[in-house]
Design an enzyme around this catalytic site. Structure first.
Site, mmCIF file in Angstrom:
data_model
loop_
_atom_site.group_PDB
_atom_site.id
_atom_site.type_symbol
_atom_site.label_atom_id
_atom_site.label_comp_id
_atom_site.label_asym_id
_atom_site.label_seq_id
_atom_site.Cartn_x
_atom_site.Cartn_y
_atom_site.Cartn_z
ATOM 1 N N ASP A 101 -11.292 2.633 4.189
ATOM 2 C CA ASP A 101 -10.976 1.480 3.804
ATOM 3 C C ASP A 101 -13.164 1.440 4.157
ATOM 4 O O ASP A 101 -13.418 0.474 3.879
ATOM 5 C CB ASP A 101 -11.007 0.978 5.704
ATOM 6 N N GLN A 123 -5.127 -1.588 9.572
ATOM 7 C CA GLN A 123 -5.160 -3.313 8.457
ATOM 8 C C GLN A 123 -5.412 -4.341 10.174
ATOM 9 O O GLN A 123 -5.432 -4.001 10.549
ATOM 10 C CB GLN A 123 -3.350 -3.407 8.686
ATOM 11 N N LYS A 136 0.619 -1.963 -0.077
ATOM 12 C CA LYS A 136 0.041 0.018 -0.326
ATOM 13 C C LYS A 136 1.086 1.152 0.514
ATOM 14 O O LYS A 136 0.399 1.969 -0.740
ATOM 15 C CB LYS A 136 -0.858 0.174 1.366
HETATM 16 N N1 GUN Z 1 -7.410 -6.756 5.972
HETATM 17 C C1 GUN Z 1 -7.116 -7.620 4.666
HETATM 18 N N2 GUN Z 1 -7.880 -7.237 4.004
HETATM 19 C C2 GUN Z 1 -7.668 -5.609 4.611
HETATM 20 C C3 GUN Z 1 -9.178 -4.721 4.076
HETATM 21 O O1 GUN Z 1 -8.812 -4.084 2.758
HETATM 22 N N3 GUN Z 1 -9.066 -3.243 4.785
HETATM 23 C C4 GUN Z 1 -8.296 -3.898 6.418
HETATM 24 N N4 GUN Z 1 -8.210 -2.227 7.406
HETATM 25 N N5 GUN Z 1 -7.446 -5.014 6.761
HETATM 26 C C5 GUN Z 1 -7.462 -6.370 5.622
#
Ligand code: GUN
Length: 287
Positions: free
Chosen positions: A124, A101, A57
């Site tokens: 998100d 995350q 990311k």
């Molecule tokens: N863990 C796996 N996919 C995601 C996501 O799209 N957002 C977040 N915050 N955690 C994740």
């Protein structure tokens, strides 16, 4: 193993995500005299796959010309300390999006942390305010993976209107929101989950199948309706490497379109996150 003959049906998520990222980069450049979009990621603990996601990311943000701030905290972090960190990021003017995350290590409460985010910075799309907007069908940040799934369906020219869409999985991150997005686009949506009585029969009804149950190869090709569009959200680590929730090899001869794993949905998630962050930065100008 012989090469799988998937030309013409394989959806190239990498290429599509690259195009989305190009558009994001152009938007970032266009607004650079007014705002530089900034994303903060919060990674708690030392789960290796989560660390890999977060790193990619960051790289993607930098390539798009955005500010990227990474906060890394030990697994021993208390709930109060994590909430204080969120408060700090909420208050920063150079940060327009915050991604915590998930899943958080045992002992930390995901829901309380997500609710602490400023809804304006919830890139998100997981905050209850964002979820409420999705449910109400009003504009707001859509969760990144579901938004990526919809983009892939659009890219292959499949209109969900009137089609039977079957979503396998009901998680907050993927299953539930993707079903709502399909409903918004006028599909007839069925949710399947661990208590569904006859999964094979339900899957066999799908014109559009979204698999997000997290079980390697659990959905067999023989179950799938001929000509279906299959979006495989699963990313399962096995001895054979990364595999999806759909048994790709047996599905390919039956489908009109299918996403591979890796290289299908995965790259789209990051692209949509960047796009949501640019939206949040722009919205901050008029807030
Ligand atoms: N863990 C796996 N996919 C995601 C996501 O799209 N957002 C977040 N915050 N955690 C994740």
């Amino acid at each position: 193993m012989a090469a799988i003959q998937d030309a013409g049906v394989r959806i190239d998520g990498k290429e599509i995500a690259q195009r989305v990222r190009e558009v994001v980069r152009a938007r970032v450049a266009e607004i650079s005299d007014r705002v530089r979009p900034g994303l903060a990621t919060v990674l708690v603990g030392d789960d290796a796959p989560s660390a890999i996601y977060v790193r990619s990311k960051h790289k993607a943000c930098e390539k798009a010309g955005m500010l990227s701030v990474g906060v890394e905290l030990p697994a021993s972090t208390s709930q109060a300390a994590l909430l204080a960190q969120i408060d700090e990021l909420n208050a920063r003017e150079d940060i327009h999006g915050i991604l915590v995350q998930l899943p958080l290590p045992d002992g930390l409460d995901d829901n309380e942390v997500i609710e602490r985010l400023s809804p304006a910075k919830d890139v998100d799309g997981l905050h209850p305010v964002s979820q409420g907007r999705l449910l109400a069908g009003v504009p707001g940040p859509r969760p990144c993976t579901p938004a990526g799934v919809m983009r892939l369906i659009d890219e292959v020219g499949v209109d969900p209107t009137g089609k039977r869409a079957v979503v396998v999985g009901r998680s907050l991150l993927v299953g539930k929101p993707v079903g709502l997005l399909l409903l918004e686009r006028h599909a007839t949506v069925t949710y399947c989950h661990s208590r569904t009585k006859d999964l094979a029969r339900e899957v066999g009804e799908a014109d559009i199948l979204v698999a997000a149950l997290g079980k390697p190869g659990a959905i067999r090709g023989e179950w799938i309706k001929r000509g279906a569009t299959v979006i495989d959200v699963g990313i399962n680590r096995t001895e054979d490497g990364l595999v999806g929730d759909v048994d790709y090899e047996s599905a390919v001869p039956r489908v009109a379109h299918i996403t591979p794993v890796p290289g299908g949905v995965g790259p789209m998630t990051i692209a949509m996150l960047l796009s949501n962050t640019v939206d949040a930065a722009l919205a901050s100008l008029s807030a």
